[in-house]
Design an enzyme around this catalytic site. Structure first.
Site, mmCIF file in Angstrom:
data_model
loop_
_atom_site.group_PDB
_atom_site.id
_atom_site.type_symbol
_atom_site.label_atom_id
_atom_site.label_comp_id
_atom_site.label_asym_id
_atom_site.label_seq_id
_atom_site.Cartn_x
_atom_site.Cartn_y
_atom_site.Cartn_z
ATOM 1 N N GLY A 1 5.845 100.874 61.605
ATOM 2 C CA GLY A 1 6.395 100.921 62.954
ATOM 3 C C GLY A 1 5.429 100.251 63.908
ATOM 4 O O GLY A 1 5.008 100.839 64.901
ATOM 5 N N ALA A 2 5.071 98.994 63.611
ATOM 6 C CA ALA A 2 3.913 98.347 64.237
ATOM 7 C C ALA A 2 4.257 97.441 65.408
ATOM 8 O O ALA A 2 3.361 96.819 65.970
ATOM 9 C CB ALA A 2 3.176 97.517 63.180
ATOM 10 N N SER A 3 5.519 97.343 65.815
ATOM 11 C CA SER A 3 5.910 96.252 66.709
ATOM 12 C C SER A 3 6.042 96.625 68.177
ATOM 13 O O SER A 3 6.063 95.734 69.039
ATOM 14 C CB SER A 3 7.237 95.643 66.225
ATOM 15 N N GLY B 1 5.452 99.976 71.413
ATOM 16 C CA GLY B 1 4.997 101.303 71.797
ATOM 17 C C GLY B 1 3.695 101.742 71.178
ATOM 18 O O GLY B 1 2.713 100.983 71.119
ATOM 19 N N PHE C 1 11.035 96.705 61.753
ATOM 20 C CA PHE C 1 12.398 96.238 61.532
ATOM 21 C C PHE C 1 12.876 95.612 62.843
ATOM 22 O O PHE C 1 13.364 96.305 63.728
ATOM 23 C CB PHE C 1 13.294 97.404 61.135
ATOM 24 N N GLU C 2 12.703 94.312 62.979
ATOM 25 C CA GLU C 2 13.012 93.618 64.217
ATOM 26 C C GLU C 2 13.965 92.456 63.963
ATOM 27 O O GLU C 2 14.144 91.998 62.836
ATOM 28 C CB GLU C 2 11.721 93.110 64.876
ATOM 29 N N ALA D 1 11.691 100.213 56.620
ATOM 30 C CA ALA D 1 10.529 100.926 56.071
ATOM 31 C C ALA D 1 10.921 102.176 55.299
ATOM 32 O O ALA D 1 10.109 102.715 54.546
ATOM 33 C CB ALA D 1 9.564 101.295 57.203
ATOM 34 N N TYR E 1 5.160 114.379 69.858
ATOM 35 C CA TYR E 1 5.117 114.779 71.267
ATOM 36 C C TYR E 1 5.510 116.247 71.339
ATOM 37 O O TYR E 1 6.478 116.669 70.701
ATOM 38 C CB TYR E 1 6.080 113.925 72.099
ATOM 39 N N TYR F 1 13.582 118.813 73.736
ATOM 40 C CA TYR F 1 12.624 118.207 72.816
ATOM 41 C C TYR F 1 12.127 119.224 71.795
ATOM 42 O O TYR F 1 12.713 119.374 70.727
ATOM 43 C CB TYR F 1 11.476 117.536 73.577
#
Length: 397
Positions: A48-50, A52, A74-75, A112, A224, A234
């Site tokens: 999840g590197a792309s 935020g 996943f872009e 992923a 969070y 949440y």
């Protein structure tokens, strides 16, 4: 092509390649200016590197620790004359700057959650890196296909009762109340499958079984917690059940990494503007008020400040900030009583007429647009730009 923001609800359907690159460069500059992280990792996998927090983790590892990084995401790559996603542009920019610094930086674009991407990632590690010493798990997705081929969907709902939440219509800038019906057990279970710890554990088990985790390897997943204002939707809602599953799975991961003298931790980060948080009904208003209060108190932070601090103070610090459940905490400034009390007071006062005065809705909107490469100082948004950008280190599935 001249690219302008086109916002629909909680998503911007355009992204600016030059603006995304400038945004990445600003984050790199922050890390560089704040100094090297002693004892940090040297070979890092970010899932999840792309965008935020995941992008901030990759930047912190590379430019704070001098680490070689492999990113999985996943872009969408745009076709000729059509825009790519912001995460695609971010990753292209990151690789450009990392390679200029002499660092290894390659990326895998794909699901992923799939066994195929896990296999390809392991093959790449064996070929290029040997073994890795940090795995950051920062996946956020609306659905997941599990190894058995079953599709699970995540849901943002309360549990046990209907809840009416204050929020803000971000298109119109007006305060609205939204009533959410309670999640069914099926919806809760699906959310845990997507956003819980199962896939994190599958990743770490696969990496360990393939013998690509170095001695002393660490892994962390981001979460969070929030406070009273956000907890009905949440922490006490369906997504909270998924985050509680992370707390359960991390215990097994920690035990399994003990043989390598490694460690596994859930890291708690503060509320920030991300593509994921923007979709949660209460969060745009909460963030607008939180920004107002924390900026006034001088404690406001975004993704890069949070993650750089997490790396330096806790993941690789001599005195990590741990809570009673063993989580690493980078969110404590948000939870200060003086912050939460001030936000709660404003929460009860906010109306359509005063929302722009007593909140930092303008700041929220600016941060939201920055996710897509807009509102970045020094970028000429009237200039003609090429929307076609290649990720030079992209490894194809």
């Amino acid at each position: 092509m001249i690219i302008k923001p086109r916002v629909r609800g909680f998503i911007c359907v355009t992204a600016h390649p030059v603006g995304c690159e400038a945004n990445v460069k600003e984050q790199i500059d922050y890390v560089t200016e704040h100094g090297a992280i002693e004892g940090g990792p040297k070979k890092v996998l970010v899932l999840g590197a792309s965008t935020g927090y995941g992008l901030a983790a990759r930047i912190s590892a590379a430019f704070g620790c001098g680490a070689d990084t492999l990113g999985v995401f996943f872009e969408k790559e745009g076709e000729e004359g059509k825009l790519s996603s912001a995460g695609w542009y971010n990753s292209a920019a990151f690789e450009k700057f990392a390679v200029e610094k002499g660092l290894y930086a390659k990326s895998i674009n794909g699901d992923a959650f799939s066994n195929e991407i896990k296999r390809l990632t392991i093959e790449t590690i064996k070929k290029d890196l040997g073994k890795i010493d940090l795995v950051v798990y920062s996946l956020a997705a609306p659905r997941r296909t599990d190894p058995q081929g079953v599709v699970h969907t995540s849901t943002l709902k309360p549990i046990g009762k209907a809840v009416t939440l204050r929020g803000i219509n971000t298109d119109k800038g007006v305060v609205v109340d939204t009533t959410l019906e309670p999640a069914t057990q099926e919806e809760i279970d699906g959310t845990v499958k997507v956003m819980g710890g199962e896939d994190w554990q599958l990743w770490i088990d696969a990496l360990r079984d393939a013998d690509v985790l170095a001695e002393g390897a660490k892994t962390t997943a981001f979460t969070y917690l929030g406070e009273k204002l956000t907890q009905d939707i949440y922490w006490n809602g369906s997504i909270g059940e998924a985050k509680k599953d992370l707390d359960k799975k991390v215990l097994t991961l920690r035990d399994n990494l003990a043989a390598l003298k490694g460690d596994a931790r859930v890291s708690v980060l503060k509320a920030v503007v991300t593509q994921a948080s923007s979709a949660i009904p209460i969060m745009p208003l909460y963030l607008s008020l939180l920004f107002k209060v924390m900026k006034e108190q001088g404690t406001h932070e975004g993704c890069i400040e949070q993650v750089y601090g997490l790396f330096k103070d806790s993941l690789y610090g001599s005195q990590p900030k741990l809570d009673a459940d063993g989580r690493l905490r980078a969110d404590l400034a948000e939870l200060e009583p003086k912050v939460q009390d001030a936000v709660a007071a404003l929460w009860n006062q906010v109306t359509d007429d005063n929302v722009n005065e007593i909140s930092d809705f303008a700041g929220y909107k600016a941060e939201f647009l920055r996710l897509f490469g807009f509102e970045i100082d020094g970028v000429d948004y009237d200039a003609d730009v090429n929307p076609t950008v290649k990720i030079n280190g992209l490894i194809s599935a």
